[in-house]
Write a protein that holds these residues in place. Structure first.
Motif, PDB file in Angstrom:
ATOM      1  N   ILE A 109       0.842  -1.203   0.000  1.00  0.00           N
ATOM      2  CA  ILE A 109       0.000   0.000   0.000  1.00  0.00           C
ATOM      3  C   ILE A 109       0.875   1.249   0.000  1.00  0.00           C
ATOM      4  N   LEU A 110       1.941   1.226   0.770  1.00  0.00           N
ATOM      5  CA  LEU A 110       2.865   2.359   0.792  1.00  0.00           C
ATOM      6  C   LEU A 110       3.497   2.565  -0.581  1.00  0.00           C
ATOM      7  N   ILE A 111       3.865   1.470  -1.243  1.00  0.00           N
ATOM      8  CA  ILE A 111       4.429   1.554  -2.590  1.00  0.00           C
ATOM      9  C   ILE A 111       3.417   2.157  -3.555  1.00  0.00           C
ATOM     10  N   ILE A 112       2.154   1.744  -3.434  1.00  0.00           N
ATOM     11  CA  ILE A 112       1.104   2.249  -4.324  1.00  0.00           C
ATOM     12  C   ILE A 112       1.068   3.767  -4.317  1.00  0.00           C
ATOM     13  N   PHE A 113       0.990   4.354  -3.132  1.00  0.00           N
ATOM     14  CA  PHE A 113       0.769   5.796  -3.053  1.00  0.00           C
ATOM     15  C   PHE A 113       2.036   6.619  -3.267  1.00  0.00           C
ATOM     16  N   ILE A 114       3.191   6.078  -2.920  1.00  0.00           N
ATOM     17  CA  ILE A 114       4.437   6.786  -3.222  1.00  0.00           C
ATOM     18  C   ILE A 114       4.663   6.799  -4.735  1.00  0.00           C
ATOM     19  N   ASP A 115       4.360   5.685  -5.391  1.00  0.00           N
ATOM     20  CA  ASP A 115       4.513   5.620  -6.851  1.00  0.00           C
ATOM     21  C   ASP A 115       3.509   6.534  -7.551  1.00  0.00           C
ATOM     22  N   ILE A 116       2.291   6.603  -7.020  1.00  0.00           N
ATOM     23  CA  ILE A 116       1.288   7.496  -7.599  1.00  0.00           C
ATOM     24  C   ILE A 116       1.736   8.946  -7.493  1.00  0.00           C
ATOM     25  N   ARG A 117       2.274   9.310  -6.350  1.00  0.00           N
ATOM     26  CA  ARG A 117       2.623  10.716  -6.101  1.00  0.00           C
ATOM     27  C   ARG A 117       3.953  11.126  -6.738  1.00  0.00           C
ATOM     28  N   TYR A 118       4.937  10.216  -6.721  1.00  0.00           N
ATOM     29  CA  TYR A 118       6.283  10.609  -7.162  1.00  0.00           C
ATOM     30  C   TYR A 118       6.797   9.822  -8.376  1.00  0.00           C
ATOM     31  N   LEU A 119       6.055   8.804  -8.809  1.00  0.00           N
ATOM     32  CA  LEU A 119       6.499   7.925  -9.906  1.00  0.00           C
ATOM     33  C   LEU A 119       7.874   7.329  -9.616  1.00  0.00           C
ATOM     34  N   ILE A 120       8.021   6.849  -8.386  1.00  0.00           N
ATOM     35  CA  ILE A 120       9.269   6.224  -7.972  1.00  0.00           C
ATOM     36  C   ILE A 120       8.963   5.152  -6.933  1.00  0.00           C
ATOM     37  N   ILE A 121       9.780   4.112  -6.894  1.00  0.00           N
ATOM     38  CA  ILE A 121       9.656   3.076  -5.873  1.00  0.00           C
ATOM     39  C   ILE A 121      10.958   3.070  -5.077  1.00  0.00           C
ATOM     40  N   SER A 122      10.867   3.357  -3.812  1.00  0.00           N
ATOM     41  CA  SER A 122      12.042   3.480  -2.961  1.00  0.00           C
ATOM     42  C   SER A 122      12.755   2.142  -2.791  1.00  0.00           C
ATOM     43  N   ASP A 123      14.090   2.153  -2.937  1.00  0.00           N
ATOM     44  CA  ASP A 123      14.877   0.936  -2.730  1.00  0.00           C
ATOM     45  C   ASP A 123      14.769   0.449  -1.286  1.00  0.00           C
ATOM     46  N   LYS A 124      14.685   1.382  -0.336  1.00  0.00           N
ATOM     47  CA  LYS A 124      14.573   0.996   1.080  1.00  0.00           C
ATOM     48  C   LYS A 124      13.291   0.213   1.325  1.00  0.00           C
ATOM     49  N   ILE A 125      12.209   0.642   0.709  1.00  0.00           N
ATOM     50  CA  ILE A 125      10.937  -0.063   0.873  1.00  0.00           C
ATOM     51  C   ILE A 125      10.997  -1.418   0.177  1.00  0.00           C
ATOM     52  N   LEU A 126      11.650  -1.485  -0.978  1.00  0.00           N
ATOM     53  CA  LEU A 126      11.787  -2.754  -1.699  1.00  0.00           C
ATOM     54  C   LEU A 126      12.628  -3.749  -0.907  1.00  0.00           C
ATOM     55  N   ILE A 221       2.863   6.316 -16.327  1.00  0.00           N
ATOM     56  CA  ILE A 221       1.876   5.849 -15.352  1.00  0.00           C
ATOM     57  C   ILE A 221       2.606   5.089 -14.240  1.00  0.00           C
ATOM     58  N   PRO A 222       2.044   5.065 -13.048  1.00  0.00           N
ATOM     59  CA  PRO A 222       2.697   4.370 -11.923  1.00  0.00           C
ATOM     60  C   PRO A 222       2.469   2.865 -11.991  1.00  0.00           C
ATOM     61  N   PHE A 223       3.234   2.177 -12.838  1.00  0.00           N
ATOM     62  CA  PHE A 223       3.038   0.742 -13.033  1.00  0.00           C
ATOM     63  C   PHE A 223       3.259  -0.026 -11.731  1.00  0.00           C
ATOM     64  N   GLY A 224       4.163   0.479 -10.885  1.00  0.00           N
ATOM     65  CA  GLY A 224       4.401  -0.170  -9.596  1.00  0.00           C
ATOM     66  C   GLY A 224       3.152  -0.215  -8.739  1.00  0.00           C
ATOM     67  N   SER A 225       2.305   0.795  -8.878  1.00  0.00           N
ATOM     68  CA  SER A 225       1.050   0.826  -8.131  1.00  0.00           C
ATOM     69  C   SER A 225       0.124  -0.301  -8.570  1.00  0.00           C
ATOM     70  N   PHE A 226       0.050  -0.533  -9.886  1.00  0.00           N
ATOM     71  CA  PHE A 226      -0.808  -1.603 -10.398  1.00  0.00           C
ATOM     72  C   PHE A 226      -0.241  -2.979 -10.035  1.00  0.00           C
ATOM     73  N   LEU A 227       1.072  -3.105 -10.040  1.00  0.00           N
ATOM     74  CA  LEU A 227       1.696  -4.347  -9.591  1.00  0.00           C
ATOM     75  C   LEU A 227       1.346  -4.622  -8.127  1.00  0.00           C
ATOM     76  N   SER A 228       1.384  -3.582  -7.317  1.00  0.00           N
ATOM     77  CA  SER A 228       1.094  -3.729  -5.893  1.00  0.00           C
ATOM     78  C   SER A 228      -0.377  -4.048  -5.652  1.00  0.00           C
ATOM     79  N   ILE A 229      -1.260  -3.374  -6.369  1.00  0.00           N
ATOM     80  CA  ILE A 229      -2.703  -3.631  -6.241  1.00  0.00           C
ATOM     81  C   ILE A 229      -3.015  -5.086  -6.594  1.00  0.00           C
ATOM     82  N   SER A 230      -2.460  -5.540  -7.709  1.00  0.00           N
ATOM     83  CA  SER A 230      -2.689  -6.913  -8.152  1.00  0.00           C
ATOM     84  C   SER A 230      -2.169  -7.914  -7.125  1.00  0.00           C
ATOM     85  N   THR A 231      -0.987  -7.652  -6.572  1.00  0.00           N
ATOM     86  CA  THR A 231      -0.396  -8.556  -5.586  1.00  0.00           C
ATOM     87  C   THR A 231      -1.239  -8.614  -4.315  1.00  0.00           C
TER      88      THR A 231
END
Length: 249
Positions: A109-126, A221-231
């Motif tokens: 969920i954190l990845i979803i909204f960070i990716d939506i807002r900044y179009l980035i996925i943090s390495d620390k969160i990964l 588009i924030p593809f990471g968000s869709f990956l996270s939603i699907s997961t």
């Protein structure tokens, strides 16, 4: 009472996620310092920090300067609470694995909204997601790590080629890392089905934006968000989707 507790936990975690999201890449700690208005920098009192309710009581505006508050705040809180509720409601029992899966959902969920807002996925969160996924598999009985790694590499290979060929224009490196973790977490065939679901969700979202003239063919588009939603969907409804997948694979 148990489900009410889960909802309250979800709202509280969602409120904390808002701090993380809006302080992301600002140099400010998410764990330290009082919450302040992003415009007038006045300290927000505790009674204005009640998840969801405070936003509507304040009519979406700061009590001091009257500037509009981002609707992302209640959306994050409500999404977090709803996701946790659905997961525990669908869980057959509560165990260590259930709790770890719930934590994985929170990270996603954190990845979803960070990716939506900044179009980035943090390495620390990964890294946190990867460590949690490994911990989950260590708890599972008779886990075949070799097979999970093959699934992860197989799932990632095609998108890694796209990344190399396009030099990062078609898909981000953060998305590649997330796909690898999803492949390891869900394995075969669920990981592949989750990826296909994410691609379709992203495609339908993109088409909707194009039809509404809200985007062009070059819009990211924030593809990471869709990956996270699907997961999250595949983790929450794992048993049901496992049964359905038998008819296709």
């Amino acid at each position: 009472m148990f489900y009410l507790f889960i909802i309250l936990i979800g709202l509280s975690v969602g409120s904390f996620f808002n701090v993380v999201i809006f302080r992301f890449n600002t140099g400010k700690s998410a764990a330290k310092g009082r919450s302040k208005c992003l415009n007038c920098h006045s300290i927000i009192r505790w009674f204005d920090l009640i998840p969801i309710f405070s936003y509507f009581i304040l009519r979406g505006r700061c009590r001091k300067c009257n500037i509009k508050i981002s609707p992302l705040y209640p959306v994050v809180e409500l999404t977090t609470a709803t996701a946790l509720f659905l997961f525990f409601f669908n869980a057959s029992l509560v165990s260590y694995s259930t709790v770890i899966n719930a934590f994985i959902i929170l990270i996603l969920i954190l990845i979803i909204f960070i990716d939506i807002r900044y179009l980035i996925i943090s390495d620390k969160i990964l890294v946190l997601l990867a460590v949690t996924a490994i911990g989950l598999k260590l708890l599972a009985y008779n886990t075949d790590f070799y097979r999970l790694l093959i699934s992860a590499f197989g799932l990632t290979s095609f998108f890694a080629i796209l990344y190399i060929v396009s030099k990062g224009r078609w898909i981000g490196l953060g998305d590649i890392k997330l796909i690898f973790i999803i492949g390891f977490l869900l394995g075969y065939p669920m990981g592949y089905l989750a990826l296909v679901t994410a691609v379709w969700l992203a495609a339908m979202f993109s088409i909707a934006l194009l039809l509404a003239n809200k985007a062009s063919a070059k819009t990211e588009i924030p593809f990471g968000s869709f990956l996270s939603i699907s997961t999250i969907i595949f983790i929450t409804f794992n048993n049901e989707l496992q049964e359905i997948s038998k008819y296709f694979i």
